[in-house]
Write a protein that holds these residues in place. Structure first.
Motif, PDB file in Angstrom:
ATOM      1  N   LEU A  16       8.274   3.086   2.326  1.00  0.00           N
ATOM      2  CA  LEU A  16       8.281   1.808   3.029  1.00  0.00           C
ATOM      3  C   LEU A  16       9.027   0.751   2.225  1.00  0.00           C
ATOM      4  O   LEU A  16       8.765   0.562   1.039  1.00  0.00           O
ATOM      5  CB  LEU A  16       6.838   1.365   3.283  1.00  0.00           C
ATOM      6  N   TRP A  17       9.953   0.069   2.859  1.00  0.00           N
ATOM      7  CA  TRP A  17      10.684  -1.025   2.228  1.00  0.00           C
ATOM      8  C   TRP A  17       9.745  -2.208   2.037  1.00  0.00           C
ATOM      9  O   TRP A  17       8.806  -2.411   2.799  1.00  0.00           O
ATOM     10  CB  TRP A  17      11.845  -1.459   3.098  1.00  0.00           C
ATOM     11  N   SER A  18      10.016  -3.024   1.008  1.00  0.00           N
ATOM     12  CA  SER A  18       9.163  -4.189   0.766  1.00  0.00           C
ATOM     13  C   SER A  18       9.219  -5.152   1.955  1.00  0.00           C
ATOM     14  O   SER A  18       8.219  -5.767   2.309  1.00  0.00           O
ATOM     15  CB  SER A  18       9.553  -4.902  -0.524  1.00  0.00           C
ATOM     16  N   GLU A  19      10.391  -5.302   2.551  1.00  0.00           N
ATOM     17  CA  GLU A  19      10.514  -6.116   3.760  1.00  0.00           C
ATOM     18  C   GLU A  19      10.661  -5.143   4.928  1.00  0.00           C
ATOM     19  O   GLU A  19      11.674  -4.468   5.047  1.00  0.00           O
ATOM     20  CB  GLU A  19      11.717  -7.044   3.674  1.00  0.00           C
ATOM     21  N   HIS A  20       9.632  -5.085   5.753  1.00  0.00           N
ATOM     22  CA  HIS A  20       9.641  -4.149   6.877  1.00  0.00           C
ATOM     23  C   HIS A  20       8.989  -4.791   8.094  1.00  0.00           C
ATOM     24  O   HIS A  20       8.223  -5.740   7.970  1.00  0.00           O
ATOM     25  CB  HIS A  20       8.905  -2.852   6.509  1.00  0.00           C
ATOM     26  N   GLY A  21       9.319  -4.267   9.251  1.00  0.00           N
ATOM     27  CA  GLY A  21       8.732  -4.756  10.491  1.00  0.00           C
ATOM     28  C   GLY A  21       7.373  -4.117  10.732  1.00  0.00           C
ATOM     29  O   GLY A  21       7.106  -3.011  10.260  1.00  0.00           O
ATOM     30  N   LEU A  22       6.530  -4.827  11.434  1.00  0.00           N
ATOM     31  CA  LEU A  22       5.211  -4.316  11.783  1.00  0.00           C
ATOM     32  C   LEU A  22       5.224  -3.852  13.234  1.00  0.00           C
ATOM     33  O   LEU A  22       5.761  -4.533  14.103  1.00  0.00           O
ATOM     34  CB  LEU A  22       4.144  -5.389  11.583  1.00  0.00           C
TER      35      LEU A  22
END
Length: 96
Positions: A16-22
């Motif tokens: 999982l990328w640190s900035e990711h969509g939910l």
């Protein structure tokens, strides 16, 4: 399993990328008697995903196994292009 007892694995989602969509995960609701699983991630992990199609729409099913309990959620049912994009993002680690 293979003849020598080794297990074949499917694709695993990327880290999982640190900035990711939910994802708007919702409790599973039986809407149709037939659901076709088009693709899936490996079920060797506690959480795995299935790209599903039913009734002309697609959705992603998320299954979590924790402490002997299985919990199933679904993404919103949408047109194929939107759900396929969500699937790509889940596999790439840019959505969870």
């Amino acid at each position: 399993m293979t003849s020598n007892g080794e297990r074949h694995h499917s694709v695993h989602p990327s880290t999982l990328w640190s900035e990711h969509g939910l994802v708007d995960w919702r409790p599973e609701r039986p809407r149709t008697s037939r659901v076709r699983v088009k693709e899936h991630t490996c079920d060797c992990l506690a959480t795995f995903y299935e790209l599903c199609q039913a009734g002309g729409l697609m959705f992603v099913r998320r299954t979590e196994r924790r402490n002997g309990v299985t919990i199933v959620h679904e993404s919103p049912w949408e047109i194929a292009s939107r759900t396929q994009e969500l699937w790509r993002r889940l596999l790439a680690g840019t959505a969870r």
